[in-house]
Enzyme design. Structure first.
Site, PDB file in Angstrom:
ATOM      1  N   LYS A 104       5.231   1.782   0.090  1.00  0.00           N
ATOM      2  CA  LYS A 104       5.542   2.545   1.297  1.00  0.00           C
ATOM      3  C   LYS A 104       4.833   1.982   2.518  1.00  0.00           C
ATOM      4  O   LYS A 104       5.186   2.298   3.639  1.00  0.00           O
ATOM      5  CB  LYS A 104       5.196   4.019   1.102  1.00  0.00           C
ATOM      6  CG  LYS A 104       3.727   4.263   0.780  1.00  0.00           C
ATOM      7  CD  LYS A 104       3.472   5.722   0.496  1.00  0.00           C
ATOM      8  CE  LYS A 104       2.020   5.965   0.144  1.00  0.00           C
ATOM      9  NZ  LYS A 104       1.653   5.659  -1.243  1.00  0.00           N
ATOM     10  N   LYS A 112      -6.645  -2.558   0.803  1.00  0.00           N
ATOM     11  CA  LYS A 112      -6.456  -1.452   1.748  1.00  0.00           C
ATOM     12  C   LYS A 112      -7.514  -1.459   2.836  1.00  0.00           C
ATOM     13  O   LYS A 112      -7.225  -1.116   3.980  1.00  0.00           O
ATOM     14  CB  LYS A 112      -6.431  -0.109   1.014  1.00  0.00           C
ATOM     15  CG  LYS A 112      -5.156   0.081   0.197  1.00  0.00           C
ATOM     16  CD  LYS A 112      -4.922   1.512  -0.224  1.00  0.00           C
ATOM     17  CE  LYS A 112      -3.578   1.611  -0.968  1.00  0.00           C
ATOM     18  NZ  LYS A 112      -3.288   2.935  -1.476  1.00  0.00           N
ATOM     19  N   LYS A 132       4.637  -6.170  -4.202  1.00  0.00           N
ATOM     20  CA  LYS A 132       5.190  -4.987  -4.873  1.00  0.00           C
ATOM     21  C   LYS A 132       5.814  -4.049  -3.839  1.00  0.00           C
ATOM     22  O   LYS A 132       5.326  -3.949  -2.699  1.00  0.00           O
ATOM     23  CB  LYS A 132       4.125  -4.272  -5.709  1.00  0.00           C
ATOM     24  CG  LYS A 132       3.113  -3.491  -4.919  1.00  0.00           C
ATOM     25  CD  LYS A 132       2.468  -2.371  -5.743  1.00  0.00           C
ATOM     26  CE  LYS A 132       1.759  -1.403  -4.797  1.00  0.00           C
ATOM     27  NZ  LYS A 132       1.503  -0.097  -5.316  1.00  0.00           N
TER      28      LYS A 132
END
Ligand code: AQP
Length: 331
Positions: free
Chosen positions: A198, A112, A195
């Protein structure tokens, strides 16, 4: 009864099929046999920038979806994380027990922070896993239903529980992950090596609140593999394997039964049937979510009751922890 804790971010408004198959269906199943605490983790959401009005709205939409999926507020405490400030009180103590190097090894942070860039990477994103440990330990939870991607965070939680107990005396049970056997990692429909998430382009992600026509189209356009045979093979056929796993988990047919049924038929047939299975699942969830959102006062009442129930436990844990670490009690 064993205690259970899990949380989900309200960030996208709609949950996706990965959230449901990896985690939420277990939330619903576990409430039969445990004392469960389920929260919409808005504190975690702000580790990346959020629009305030949207965040507020998405927290309500998330709570409504959880109820629509079968979380029963009579049985389980359903609440919003920021309504229970004890999570943050415990988090600070745990931060002071977490090594900087230890936190630096979290792969989700690495991924991230790469995405956010140096300027966008906050200290909150870095300490996210410690807050998650506090979410779990503040209820002295023994079981944590999560998808496969949360294994490393859960391992940190276990290490922190053991460390705290070792240093200050037995306080926390060491929690176990409840990770499903099938569908613990639902893959993106467009990039089946990643995976479902969103944060990837929406074409590969089935949002529960999508228009059913959009859902069917996303499934029909899913990336498949070379060859024609409908067989599960995670290495050679990750796309088809993912579609079979989703079908199997929602329909209850085993993957072997599906392979047999689709023998001699092509990928198109599988996609067509899967689209029906998924649309049949999401349609009532969408309708029920909308109904629940239409009665906002009732939804807020459920969340307030959930937070009150959660605080009864959390306040006691924080008091015990503060005492053990040596804070002078307020008089
Ligand atoms: N693809 C997935 N397969 C199985 N389980 C999954 N979960 C998430 N994606 C999958 C599980 O859903 C629960 C809630 O997740 P979260 O709110 O922490 O969201 P996330 O993991 O951050 O989901 P995303 O979509 O991948 O968001 P970003 O892109 O922001 O990271 C967890 O139990 C998780 O395991």
């Amino acid at each position: 009864l064993p205690r259970v804790l899990s949380g989900i971010q309200p960030t996208a408004g709609s949950f996706h099929l990965g959230n449901h198959l990896g985690a939420l269906r277990q939330w619903v199943a576990l409430q039969e046999t445990t004392e469960a605490f389920y929260c919409v983790v808005d504190l975690h959401a702000i580790t990346v920038p959020q629009d305030p009005a949207e965040l507020r709205r998405n927290s309500l939409v998330s709570a409504a979806q959880l109820l629509a999926l079968g979380v029963d507020p009579e049985r389980s405490a359903l609440f919003v994380q920021s309504h229970v400030p004890e999570h943050l009180q415990l988090s600070w103590v745990l931060e002071c027990l977490t090594g900087f190097g230890e936190a630096s090894r979290m792969t989700q942070f690495k991924d991230k922070s790469q995405r956010e860039g140096t300027a966008g990477t906050t200290v909150g994103l870095f300490t996210y896993p410690v807050l998650m440990a506090a979410d779990i330990l503040v209820y002295q939870a023994q079981q944590v239903p999560v998808g496969d991607d949360q294994r490393q965070h859960l391992e940190l939680t276990r290490d922190l529980a053991i460390r705290f107990n070792g240093r200050f005396g037995d306080t926390f049970p060491v929690p176990e992950g409840v990770i499903p056997e099938g569908a613990a990692r639902v893959m993106d429909l467009q990039s089946p090596d990643k995976k479902m998430s969103k944060s990837l382009p929406p074409a590969g992600c089935i949002f529960l609140l999508d228009d059913p026509k959009v859902t069917a189209k996303k499934i029909r356009s899913a990336v498949t593999d070379t060859g024609r045979e409908v067989v599960a093979d995670p290495v050679e056929k990750p796309g088809i394997t993912n579609l079979l796993t989703i079908h199997s988990t929602l329909s209850g047919s085993t993957v072997a039964e599906l392979e047999e049924r689709f023998a001699g038929r092509g990928y198109g047939d599988l996609k067509k049937e899967l689209a029906e299975v998924v649309v049949d699942f999401v349609t009532p969830v969408r309708a029920r979510t909308q109904e629940l959102l239409d009665d906002r006062a009732e939804l807020e009442r459920v969340l307030a009751a959930g937070a009150a129930r959660a605080r009864e436990v959390a306040v006691g844990t924080v008091a015990a922890v503060y005492d053990r670490v040596g804070f002078l009690p307020p008089t």
